[in-house]
Motif scaffolding. Sequence first.
Motif, PDB file in Angstrom:
ATOM      1  N   LEU A  40       0.852  -1.177   0.000  1.00  8.06           N
ATOM      2  CA  LEU A  40       0.000   0.000   0.000  1.00  8.06           C
ATOM      3  C   LEU A  40       0.893   1.233   0.000  1.00  8.06           C
ATOM      4  CD1 LEU A  40      -2.550  -1.006   2.785  1.00  8.06           C
ATOM      5  CD2 LEU A  40      -3.126  -0.621   0.382  1.00  8.06           C
ATOM      6  N   ALA A  41       0.389   2.335  -0.518  1.00  4.98           N
ATOM      7  CA  ALA A  41       1.145   3.584  -0.466  1.00  4.98           C
ATOM      8  C   ALA A  41       1.046   4.209   0.927  1.00  4.98           C
ATOM      9  CB  ALA A  41       0.621   4.561  -1.515  1.00  4.98           C
ATOM     10  N   GLU A  42      -0.031   3.885   1.648  1.00  7.01           N
ATOM     11  CA  GLU A  42      -0.226   4.390   3.017  1.00  7.01           C
ATOM     12  C   GLU A  42      -0.598   3.203   3.893  1.00  7.01           C
ATOM     13  OE1 GLU A  42      -2.960   7.714   3.371  1.00  7.01           O
ATOM     14  OE2 GLU A  42      -3.625   7.058   5.346  1.00  7.01           O
ATOM     15  N   PHE A  43       0.172   2.955   4.912  1.00  8.03           N
ATOM     16  CA  PHE A  43      -0.103   1.815   5.780  1.00  8.03           C
ATOM     17  C   PHE A  43       0.340   2.148   7.199  1.00  8.03           C
ATOM     18  CE2 PHE A  43       4.333   0.367   5.940  1.00  8.03           C
ATOM     19  CZ  PHE A  43       4.854   1.026   4.849  1.00  8.03           C
ATOM     20  N   TRP A  44      -0.101   1.334   8.156  1.00  4.94           N
ATOM     21  CA  TRP A  44       0.200   1.649   9.570  1.00  4.94           C
ATOM     22  C   TRP A  44       1.280   0.726  10.105  1.00  4.94           C
ATOM     23  CZ3 TRP A  44      -2.456   5.159  13.112  1.00  4.94           C
ATOM     24  CH2 TRP A  44      -3.272   6.078  12.435  1.00  4.94           C
ATOM     25  N   MET A  45       2.167   1.305  10.872  1.00  8.87           N
ATOM     26  CA  MET A  45       3.274   0.540  11.436  1.00  8.87           C
ATOM     27  C   MET A  45       3.304   0.703  12.952  1.00  8.87           C
ATOM     28  SD  MET A  45       6.321  -0.509   9.475  1.00  8.87           S
ATOM     29  CE  MET A  45       7.612   0.737   9.402  1.00  8.87           C
ATOM     30  N   VAL A  46       3.689  -0.369  13.616  1.00 11.52           N
ATOM     31  CA  VAL A  46       3.932  -0.331  15.060  1.00 11.52           C
ATOM     32  C   VAL A  46       5.432  -0.484  15.247  1.00 11.52           C
ATOM     33  CG1 VAL A  46       3.460  -1.447  17.261  1.00 11.52           C
ATOM     34  CG2 VAL A  46       1.705  -1.445  15.463  1.00 11.52           C
ATOM     35  N   GLU A  47       6.050   0.479  15.910  1.00 20.53           N
ATOM     36  CA  GLU A  47       7.498   0.442  16.064  1.00 20.53           C
ATOM     37  C   GLU A  47       7.920   0.704  17.509  1.00 20.53           C
ATOM     38  OE1 GLU A  47       9.553   1.932  12.108  1.00 20.53           O
ATOM     39  OE2 GLU A  47       7.939   3.297  12.610  1.00 20.53           O
ATOM     40  N   PRO A  48       8.134  -0.373  18.283  1.00 20.16           N
ATOM     41  CA  PRO A  48       8.649  -0.186  19.635  1.00 20.16           C
ATOM     42  C   PRO A  48      10.165   0.000  19.621  1.00 20.16           C
ATOM     43  CG  PRO A  48       8.182  -2.496  19.258  1.00 20.16           C
ATOM     44  CD  PRO A  48       7.795  -1.769  17.998  1.00 20.16           C
ATOM     45  N   GLU A  49      10.672   0.634  20.622  1.00 19.35           N
ATOM     46  CA  GLU A  49      12.122   0.831  20.761  1.00 19.35           C
ATOM     47  C   GLU A  49      12.448   0.701  22.247  1.00 19.35           C
ATOM     48  OE1 GLU A  49      13.766   1.470  17.795  1.00 19.35           O
ATOM     49  OE2 GLU A  49      15.732   1.395  18.783  1.00 19.35           O
ATOM     50  N   ILE A  50      13.400  -0.163  22.566  1.00 17.62           N
ATOM     51  CA  ILE A  50      13.684  -0.508  23.958  1.00 17.62           C
ATOM     52  C   ILE A  50      15.119  -0.160  24.308  1.00 17.62           C
ATOM     53  CG2 ILE A  50      13.333  -2.310  25.679  1.00 17.62           C
ATOM     54  CD1 ILE A  50      12.190  -4.104  23.525  1.00 17.62           C
ATOM     55  N   ALA A  51      15.287   0.642  25.326  1.00 20.94           N
ATOM     56  CA  ALA A  51      16.641   0.974  25.771  1.00 20.94           C
ATOM     57  C   ALA A  51      17.134  -0.074  26.757  1.00 20.94           C
ATOM     58  CB  ALA A  51      16.658   2.350  26.411  1.00 20.94           C
ATOM     59  N   PHE A  52      18.443  -0.171  26.934  1.00 20.14           N
ATOM     60  CA  PHE A  52      19.062  -1.137  27.844  1.00 20.14           C
ATOM     61  C   PHE A  52      18.685  -2.564  27.441  1.00 20.14           C
ATOM     62  CE2 PHE A  52      18.206   2.817  30.121  1.00 20.14           C
ATOM     63  CZ  PHE A  52      19.473   3.164  30.564  1.00 20.14           C
ATOM     64  N   ALA A  53      18.576  -2.811  26.144  1.00 20.07           N
ATOM     65  CA  ALA A  53      18.123  -4.119  25.692  1.00 20.07           C
ATOM     66  C   ALA A  53      18.873  -4.515  24.427  1.00 20.07           C
ATOM     67  CB  ALA A  53      16.622  -4.079  25.418  1.00 20.07           C
ATOM     68  N   ASP A  54      19.057  -5.834  24.238  1.00 19.79           N
ATOM     69  CA  ASP A  54      19.800  -6.325  23.083  1.00 19.79           C
ATOM     70  C   ASP A  54      18.903  -7.169  22.171  1.00 19.79           C
ATOM     71  OD1 ASP A  54      19.463  -8.767  24.316  1.00 19.79           O
ATOM     72  OD2 ASP A  54      21.516  -8.862  25.085  1.00 19.79           O
ATOM     73  N   LEU A  55      19.500  -7.842  21.215  1.00 21.43           N
ATOM     74  CA  LEU A  55      18.706  -8.550  20.210  1.00 21.43           C
ATOM     75  C   LEU A  55      17.830  -9.640  20.829  1.00 21.43           C
ATOM     76  CD1 LEU A  55      18.252  -8.524  17.116  1.00 21.43           C
ATOM     77  CD2 LEU A  55      19.842 -10.440  16.970  1.00 21.43           C
ATOM     78  N   GLN A  56      18.345 -10.319  21.862  1.00 16.03           N
ATOM     79  CA  GLN A  56      17.530 -11.333  22.543  1.00 16.03           C
ATOM     80  C   GLN A  56      16.265 -10.698  23.117  1.00 16.03           C
ATOM     81  OE1 GLN A  56      17.751 -14.582  22.725  1.00 16.03           O
ATOM     82  NE2 GLN A  56      19.596 -14.560  21.453  1.00 16.03           N
ATOM     83  N   ASP A  57      16.439  -9.574  23.788  1.00 12.44           N
ATOM     84  CA  ASP A  57      15.293  -8.851  24.359  1.00 12.44           C
ATOM     85  C   ASP A  57      14.309  -8.462  23.262  1.00 12.44           C
ATOM     86  OD1 ASP A  57      16.428  -8.803  27.045  1.00 12.44           O
ATOM     87  OD2 ASP A  57      17.795  -7.261  26.312  1.00 12.44           O
ATOM     88  N   ASP A  58      14.875  -8.043  22.131  1.00 13.04           N
ATOM     89  CA  ASP A  58      14.060  -7.622  21.001  1.00 13.04           C
ATOM     90  C   ASP A  58      13.185  -8.783  20.518  1.00 13.04           C
ATOM     91  OD1 ASP A  58      13.516  -5.347  19.451  1.00 13.04           O
ATOM     92  OD2 ASP A  58      14.709  -6.104  17.769  1.00 13.04           O
ATOM     93  N   MET A  59      13.797  -9.955  20.387  1.00  9.93           N
ATOM     94  CA  MET A  59      13.048 -11.133  19.945  1.00  9.93           C
ATOM     95  C   MET A  59      12.000 -11.515  20.986  1.00  9.93           C
ATOM     96  SD  MET A  59      15.807 -13.594  18.018  1.00  9.93           S
ATOM     97  CE  MET A  59      17.430 -13.335  18.683  1.00  9.93           C
ATOM     98  N   ASN A  60      12.381 -11.432  22.259  1.00 11.80           N
ATOM     99  CA  ASN A  60      11.409 -11.750  23.311  1.00 11.80           C
ATOM    100  C   ASN A  60      10.203 -10.824  23.245  1.00 11.80           C
ATOM    101  OD1 ASN A  60      13.195 -13.679  24.179  1.00 11.80           O
ATOM    102  ND2 ASN A  60      13.997 -12.469  25.887  1.00 11.80           N
ATOM    103  N   CYS A  61      10.481  -9.549  23.017  1.00 14.91           N
ATOM    104  CA  CYS A  61       9.395  -8.567  22.949  1.00 14.91           C
ATOM    105  C   CYS A  61       8.504  -8.854  21.743  1.00 14.91           C
ATOM    106  CB  CYS A  61       9.978  -7.156  22.873  1.00 14.91           C
ATOM    107  SG  CYS A  61       8.729  -5.875  22.811  1.00 14.91           S
ATOM    108  N   ALA A  62       9.123  -9.095  20.590  1.00 13.56           N
ATOM    109  CA  ALA A  62       8.348  -9.351  19.368  1.00 13.56           C
ATOM    110  C   ALA A  62       7.465 -10.581  19.540  1.00 13.56           C
ATOM    111  CB  ALA A  62       9.298  -9.520  18.180  1.00 13.56           C
ATOM    112  N   GLU A  63       8.031 -11.631  20.099  1.00 13.20           N
ATOM    113  CA  GLU A  63       7.264 -12.866  20.268  1.00 13.20           C
ATOM    114  C   GLU A  63       6.108 -12.648  21.253  1.00 13.20           C
ATOM    115  OE1 GLU A  63       9.546 -16.427  20.820  1.00 13.20           O
ATOM    116  OE2 GLU A  63       7.828 -17.569  21.551  1.00 13.20           O
ATOM    117  N   ALA A  64       6.401 -11.980  22.358  1.00 14.78           N
ATOM    118  CA  ALA A  64       5.358 -11.737  23.356  1.00 14.78           C
ATOM    119  C   ALA A  64       4.226 -10.882  22.772  1.00 14.78           C
ATOM    120  CB  ALA A  64       5.955 -11.048  24.579  1.00 14.78           C
ATOM    121  N   TYR A  65       4.601  -9.907  21.964  1.00 11.75           N
ATOM    122  CA  TYR A  65       3.612  -9.002  21.368  1.00 11.75           C
ATOM    123  C   TYR A  65       2.699  -9.754  20.390  1.00 11.75           C
ATOM    124  CZ  TYR A  65       2.000  -5.234  18.189  1.00 11.75           C
ATOM    125  OH  TYR A  65       1.264  -4.403  17.385  1.00 11.75           O
TER     126      TYR A  65
END
Lengths: 569, 569
Positions: free
Chosen positions: A344-369
Amino acid sequence: MAETDQALPPSDQLAAMNLTDTVEKHAFSNRVLIRSIVGRPDGGAGLAGQRVRAGGWVKTGREQGKGTFAFLELNDGSCPANLQVIVDAGLAVLSKLVATGTCVVVDGILKVPPEGTRQKIELRVEKVVSVGEVDPAKYPIPKTKLTLEFLRDHLHLRARTNTIAAIARIRNALAFATHSFFQEHNFLYVHTPILTTSDCEGAGEMFQVTTLISESEKLEKELIKNPPPSEVDIEAARQVVSERGEAVKQLKAAKASKSEITASVAELNKAKENLSKLEERSKLKPGIPKKDGKIDYTQDFFARQAFLTVSGQLQVETYACAVSNVYTFGPTFRAEHSHTSRHLAEFWMVEPEIAFADLQDDMNCAEAYVKYMCNWLLDKCLDDMQFMAKSYDKGCIDRLRMVASIPFVRISYTEAVELLEEAVKGGKKFENEVKWGIDLASEHERYLTEVKFQKPVIVYNYPKGIKAFYMRLNDDLKTVAAMDVLVPKVGELIGGSQREERYEVIRERILEVGLPLEPYEWYLDLRRYGTVKHCGFGLGFERMILFATGIENIRDVIPFPRYPGRADL
Amino acid sequence: MAETDQALPPSDQLAAMNLTDTVEKHAFSNRVLIRSIVGRPDGGAGLAGQRVRAGGWVKTGREQGKGTFAFLELNDGSCPANLQVIVDAGLAVLSKLVATGTCVVVDGILKVPPEGTRQKIELRVEKVVSVGEVDPAKYPIPKTKLTLEFLRDHLHLRARTNTIAAIARIRNALAFATHSFFQEHNFLYVHTPILTTSDCEGAGEMFQVTTLISESEKLEKELIKNPPPSEVDIEAARQVVSERGEAVKQLKAAKASKSEITASVAELNKAKENLSKLEERSKLKPGIPKKDGKIDYTQDFFARQAFLTVSGQLQVETYACAVSNVYTFGPTFRAEHSHTSRHLAEFWMVEPEIAFADLQDDMNCAEAYVKYMCNWLLDKCLDDMQFMAKSYDKGCIDRLRMVASIPFVRISYTEAVELLEEAVKGGKKFENEVKWGIDLASEHERYLTEVKFQKPVIVYNYPKGIKAFYMRLNDDLKTVAAMDVLVPKVGELIGGSQREERYEVIRERILEVGLPLEPYEWYLDLRRYGTVKHCGFGLGFERMILFATGIENIRDVIPFPRYPGRADL
C-alpha cells in the motif's frame, strides 16, 4: 407473557451462566447494544420480557404471512450476529422496511421465538420510531454475493457488508491490543512526525509534501486578474517620484511653511511607496520559484524539501534514548509503483524501541507481542474470527491458537540458508537462488515457516551487506544483529534489530554505505552523548490483519486503501 | 544489614500499605523500573536489602568525600523522580559518571539512607556494568535552566529534560485514556486516510502530496546523462527503416529464399523498433508534465491531485453509518502560515462519530470524555502533574479536579451573545465586536469560561452562516445543531455537531454555500441509502495537553513540532 416466563431458565442456572440480566445500552444513545443480547452465551434468551429500543441496518428482510408482518435481520455493527425483528403490518409500510441497507429504529419487547427456530431471542416491535429508506433498485451494494474487488470501488458503503465490518472490528481489536500490550509493559506511546525533512535513504520512494504548486497556481490566477505592472507603469511611477522630489526641493528652497513642506514630503513618500510596490509586483513570475535552475525550496512551507515519513524509527530512538521504552503507532508511506496484493502507499506501522536491551530482548518482545495479539483476538473477537474461518480461511483460528501457544523457532541467517540449501538438494525449486549473502525472498521465508517448521520462525544475524547502516555490527564483522519474524500465511511480519550504539562504528557504517554524515548528525548525537544499548522492531499492521483473518489482499484490511492510481475519498 | 532491617516497617504496616515487596522489572530488559522503587507510597523504603540492576541517565552527579565516592541522581524515564545512586571510587573513574546526561547501568543493593536525607531509599553500587559518557563541555543541553524555546532547537535531545519527559508521559497517558474511554464505550477505532483526494473546502490550507517533482527531477538527471535523440538521430533511424524496407521488397521481388526474406524482415522490425524508441524518447521533456497549460495530474501517483487530510470526519462518517459508534485518532494537517503559540502544521485530532444520536448525546459524550481524561491524569500521572504545578502552572491540578467534578454549563449561542453584550454594557472591552451572527473570538470564549462561569461551558446552536454545510439545520432555519466546548486556559477544546442526515436538506446546503455536488456524491450516498441520525466532534489533542499542563506553547507538547519554516528531523 407466559411464553416469556417459560423461556427463562431457572434463576440458579442463570447465576451459573454468570449473566447480567439487564440489557446494555449503546453509550450516548438510548438504544440497546445488539451484541449485549445476541452475543450472550444463552443467545439472549435470558432477556425475554424486556422492553428495548433497537437501531441498526437491515441485513435481510422479508414480508411474511401474506404481508401481515415482516422479519428483519437487524445489525448495529457491534457484532457479526443480527437481531431478529418482527414488525406487524399495522405499525409501518412493510415494503419500506425490508430492503437491505434500510436503517430502522424500533421499540419492542424481547421474546423467545417458537421452538425449532435458529434464534434464541427475537424482538416483537411495538413501535417503529424511524426509518432511513433504501431504494433497492439503486442501492449500490444490494444483498448479493459481492466480490471484495467490487467493494473496493464503493469504499464509502463497503463497511455495511459483513466482511468489511468484521475486519473493522478485528482491526480495532488489534489496535487496542497493541496499545494495551505496550502500556502494560511500561512503554510510552510517542507520536513520531508524519512530515519529515530527514530524507534518509534517498528520496526514491518518498512522497513529497509541498505548498509550492498551490502557491504558484494561486499567484498565476492572481496575475491574470491583476496583471503585473508594465515597464511603462513603473516608469510613470518613477516620474511621479522625481516630480514630487522636485516639488519638495523647491518648497524648501523657497523656505515655505513647515506644514507645506511636511505635506509635500508626505506626498513624496506615498509616491515612493507606490513605486516600490510596483517594482515588487513586477518581479512576480508565474510558475514554481527557481534559483540557479533548481526549485527554490527556501520558499516552500518548511523552507526546505519535505516528505512523508517511511518509518518513525530514527525519530523514536531520540525518545528511547531519554525515557527508555517507547513505541510509535502511526501511518507510514511509500511511493512505490507496486500493484501487488501486499503493498500500500499508506499503511500503519507499530514500532517499539527498547533501551538497555539487546537482540535477545528484542526477539522476546516481538514474540510476546504477537502472542498477545493472537490471544486477544481469541478472547475478544471469537465471533468475528468464526466468521472469517467460515467465509475465508478455515484454518485461521487454529493458526492463532498455534502461534499463541508454541515457542517461536529461532535460527541464525546462516542456519536458515543451510536449511534452504538442503531443501534445494532435496529437490525443492525456488525462483531465487539460495546462497549465503542473499536477501531471503518471500518464497524462502514462507518455505521456512510454512513447510520446514510449520510455525513462526525468527531468523537473526543477517549479512551486513543487505541490511541498514543502523543495525549493530556483530563481532564477526560480517553480520549485524538484525532479526525478522516469519509467520505462516504472510511470511515476514516483523523486522527489527539491535541498533548500533557505538559512535565510531556507526559513523564508519554510514560512510561505508555511501551516505553523507551531515543529515545524521542528530542521530550521531544520540551515540555521542550518554549512549545506550537499544533495539527495536517494526510490525506492518495490515500484515498482522492479513495473518489473522486470512484475507488475501491488503487493500481489503485498511478502511481507505491508497495505491498507484487510487486514493478514493 | 542491621540498617536495612531497622528501616523496614513492621509487616502488618506493610500489608496495610498494600505494597508488593518485589521490585518490578522493565519489560524485556533485566533492569529495574525506577518508578517501582521511588514511586511507591513509602518512597521505596520497604525494598531495602534487595539487590537490583538499574539503568538510566544521570540528572545530576557530584563527587563527594574528597573523591572517594559519587552521588548520582539516576532517571530512566519511568517517572519524574530519580533514584539516588552511590558509587565508590574503587568501582569506576567517578569523573566519567557524574556529568549530566551520562548513561549508566549499575548493580547494587537498595539501602535506607541516613536519617535527615530527602530520599527514602538509595542504591549502593556493587558493580558499574556500563557507561555511556558525556563530554560536559560539548553536551548541548547541560544542567542549567534551559528555556523551552532553546530546547526547540534541540528536538533530538530535549526529551532528556524533566519538562519534556513529563509532557511525554502526560501525552502518553492522555492517548491511552482516549482509547480506553472509547473502547469502554464500544466505539471502534477507524483509521481514516492521511492522503485524500477529497479537496473539501478549497485547497487553500492543504498540503499537496505529489511525486511529480521527484519524477521530473529524476528524468532531468537521466536526460543529462543520456541526452534525448536529436532530429538528425531520428532522421538517420528513419533512413535505416526505409533502407531495410527496400531490402525486403527487393528480396521478395527477386523471389529469394524464405530464410533470406525472414532474416531481412527481422532486420526491418529491429530498425522500426529502434525508431519508435527514439521517437518516444524525443518526446521526453524535463519539467513537470503539463496538458493544456495546466499540470497533468493524471501522471501523478494517484492519477489526480492529492492532499494531506485536514480532518477525518467525512470519511469516518462512512463507518458510523455502517457500524454505529466509531472514532478516529490520527494526525491532521493545515498549511496555514500562522506563527502563533496555538497552531501547528501537523497535529493530532480525536474525532468520534455516533450513530442514532443527536446534539444532546454529542454534548454528553464530549463532557464524559473530557472528565474521563482529567480523572485519568489525576489517577495515573499525579507525580507528573505535581511537577507541572510546581514548575509551570500552580493551578493545573485544581483545574483538572474542577473539570472532572463539575457539570459543564450549557448555553445556546444566542444566550452566549446576550451574556457578552451584557458584559460590554458592564464595561468589559473586547477587540472584536459582539453581535448575533459573529463567530465567537477566542477572547469571547475565554471570557465565558474563565470569567463569567469559571468552568467549562458548552455553547450550542450556532448561526448557520458561520458553520459548515454538514451541520444539521435546526427548525428555526437560522441556526445549526453545532456545539463547542470551552475550557479555562485554552478556550475552545472541542467542536462538534449533529450531522445533517436529510438528503434534500444537505444537498440544498452544499449548493447554498457554493460548493459543487460532484465531489460529495459519496457523502450524499450516506443520506440516500439507509440514512441515520448521527453526530460527532473533534478534539485537538495538543490543546488538551495545553489545558492539562498549563504549558503556553503548543510546540512544546508534541514531540516533533512542524510549523512554517521548521520541520526538524
